[in-house]
Design an enzyme around this catalytic site. Structure first.
Site, PDB file in Angstrom:
ATOM      1  CD  GLU A   1      -3.161  -0.996   2.068  1.00  0.00           C
ATOM      2  OE1 GLU A   1      -2.991  -0.312   3.091  1.00  0.00           O
ATOM      3  OE2 GLU A   1      -4.214  -1.589   1.809  1.00  0.00           O
TER       4      GLU A   1
ATOM      5  CD  GLU B   1      -3.947  -6.143   2.429  1.00  0.00           C
ATOM      6  OE1 GLU B   1      -4.799  -5.482   3.060  1.00  0.00           O
ATOM      7  OE2 GLU B   1      -2.731  -5.935   2.503  1.00  0.00           O
TER       8      GLU B   1
END
Ligand code: BG6
Length: 478
Positions: A176, A377
């Site tokens: 991320e 995810e």
């Protein structure tokens, strides 16, 4: 017939600091996460100066995978996982980050874990840095403010690539990398970059400056990895929370378009190998000084990624004339004009449940980059209750089912190239944003509470058998 490719990578996702524990075992040094206390929904985690005696740090023991990896991997195998996405604790390999020689015990631990996975036919998918830079690099070097940290990262990457070149094929550089665009929440710059913004500094400028060093570090690592093993597939990993316009008002649409640059800026550079014009214009307009050195253009160009890995949990919405920011959510916060979407329900932690949004982002990302995508995810954080010795997590199953339907449509109807799907927190772990245990994502329950009490015993939830069947039928039986 809506069929996913036969080699579709069904798996589960985890991150070293959220499940391994063993925070100082085998010569591991402290990481930036090891000084983070527990918080709660709406209560920020505290970043302490030292490891305070008597303070509870949930990641120190986490769920003790460090000592239980064989038992846990056997459960993953029973579920039929084809791959497991996890990360390497940087400070297990380089306890301070600036050593010249790696820590052999740390390297051996991952050899053991990868061997165990491979023995069970589970492909390891590895993120090099998932929010856990060695603390020393943050304290002594200012984290990624300092260009030297990019070199330390490159060395760390090189050591991992060389050691595991025959065991791991799929890699991602930074987890991320784009979530620190939300500079309002100090958590993100700290965990991504080892950076704290000082009073008087312009947080966005600091974010872009450190971000440049991370983009350089990522590109250097990609080039190094390809030289070590040309078969490696090395991806970006971004947080992808799409931003919808609240209405068809052209100003709402334009605001959503501009806001989406918060999501795209990092992958734009990682996928294309150069800075996008909208960012260069922003630097010029705001007077940001970005530490771009001679030769950086080449580094970025030579280190583009092979695929885009991304997390998807929710969508969010902006309204150009919003007066109140009522998103109340720290993951998609930082949007000055964020408002609730009246068409979407949210979880107990305020995360909007939007499976159509997954199909939407798969299309947007694929159109933009024309690279394979990997959903690394996705999941539903919720409180689980044990009834008659069982956990009936129907809401989790429903969340996952609707998201798998959406991704299947993106592949079979829209033609998106999708490598696989690894739902988040396949076993219950410590929540990243809150440090809680009670925000559970797993299909395997772990007896551990927010205060660190519990036997650590593992127990299958209803979703365990459900997901096993999903994998066995390649997503046909939902
Ligand atoms: C992503 C992170 O932001 O979301 C994970 O990559 C994190 O590390 C996950 O755990 C879910 O967030 P949370 O706060 O519910 O654990």
């Amino acid at each position: 017939m809506k069929t996913l490719p036969h080699d579709f990578l069904w798996g589960g996702a985890l991150a070293a600091h959220q499940f391994e524990g063993g925070w100082n075992a085998g010569g591991k040094g402290p990481s930036v996460v090891d000084v983070m206390t527990a918080g709660a929904h709406g209560v920020a985690r505290r970043i302490t100066d030292t490891i305070e005696e008597g303070t509870f740090y949930p990641n120190h023991e986490a769920i003790d995978f460090y000592h239980r990896y064989q038992e846990d991997i056997a459960l993953f195998a029973e579920m039929g996982l084809k791959c497991l996405r996890t990360s390497i604790g940087w400070s297990r390999i380089f306890p301070n980050g600036d050593e010249t020689e790696p820590n052999e015990a740390g390297l051996q631990f991952y050899d053991d874990v990868f061997d165990e996975l491979i023995k069970h036919g589970i492909e390891p998918i590895i993120t090099l840095s998932h929010f856990e830079m060695p603390l020393h690099l943050a304290r002594e070097y200012g984290g990624f403010r300092n260009r030297k940290v990019a070199d330390f990262f490159e060395r760390f990457a090189e050591v991992c690539f060389t050691r595991y070149k025959d065991k791991v094929k799929y890699w991602m550089t930074f987890n991320e990398i784009n979530n620190k665009m939300d500079v309002e929440n100090p958590l993100f710059l700290w965990t991504n970059s080892g950076v704290k913004v000082e009073p008087g500094e312009n947080a966005m400028e600091v974010m872009y400056q450190t971000g440049h060093h991370e983009l350089i570090a990522s590109a250097l690592a990609v080039a190094k990895g390809k030289a070590i093993n040309p078969d490696f597939q090395i991806g970006a990993m971004i947080s992808h929370v799409p931003i919808y316009p609240y209405s068809s008002h052209p100003e709402d649409v334009m605001l959503a378009e501009k806001s989406m640059r918060q999501r795209y800026f990092f992958p734009d550079v990682q996928a294309r190998g150069y800075y996008p014009n909208y960012a260069l214009k922003e630097f010029e307009r705001e007077g940001y000084q970005i530490p771009i050195l001679d030769g950086d253009d080449e580094i970025l160009k030579n280190g583009t990624v092979d695929y885009i890995g991304f997390s998807y949990y929710m969508s969010t919405t902006v309204k150009h004339d919003a007066t109140v920011n009522n998103t109340g959510n720290i993951v998609n916060g930082g949007l000055a004009n964020g408002v609730e979407n009246p068409y979407i329900q949210s979880s107990d932690w305020g995360w909007a449940i939007d499976p159509v949004g997954l199909r939407y982002v798969l299309n947007r990302l694929y159109d933009r980059y024309q690279l394979p995508l990997f959903i690394v995810e996705n999941g539903f954080g919720a409180v689980d209750t044990i009834e008659d010795g069982k956990i009936h997590d129907a809401a989790r199953i429903d969340y996952l089912k609707t998201h798998i339907e959406a991704l299947t449509e993106a592949v079979t109807e829209d033609g998106v190239e999708l490598m696989g799907y690894t739902p988040w927190g396949i076993i219950d772990i410590v929540s990243f944003t809150t440090g809680e245990m009670k925000k559970r994502y797993g299909m395997i329950y772990v007896d551990r509470d927010n205060e660190g009490n519990g036997s650590m015993e593992r127990m299958k939830k209803d979703s365990f058998d459900w997901y096993k069947q999903v994998i066995a039928t390649n997503g046909q039986d939902l």
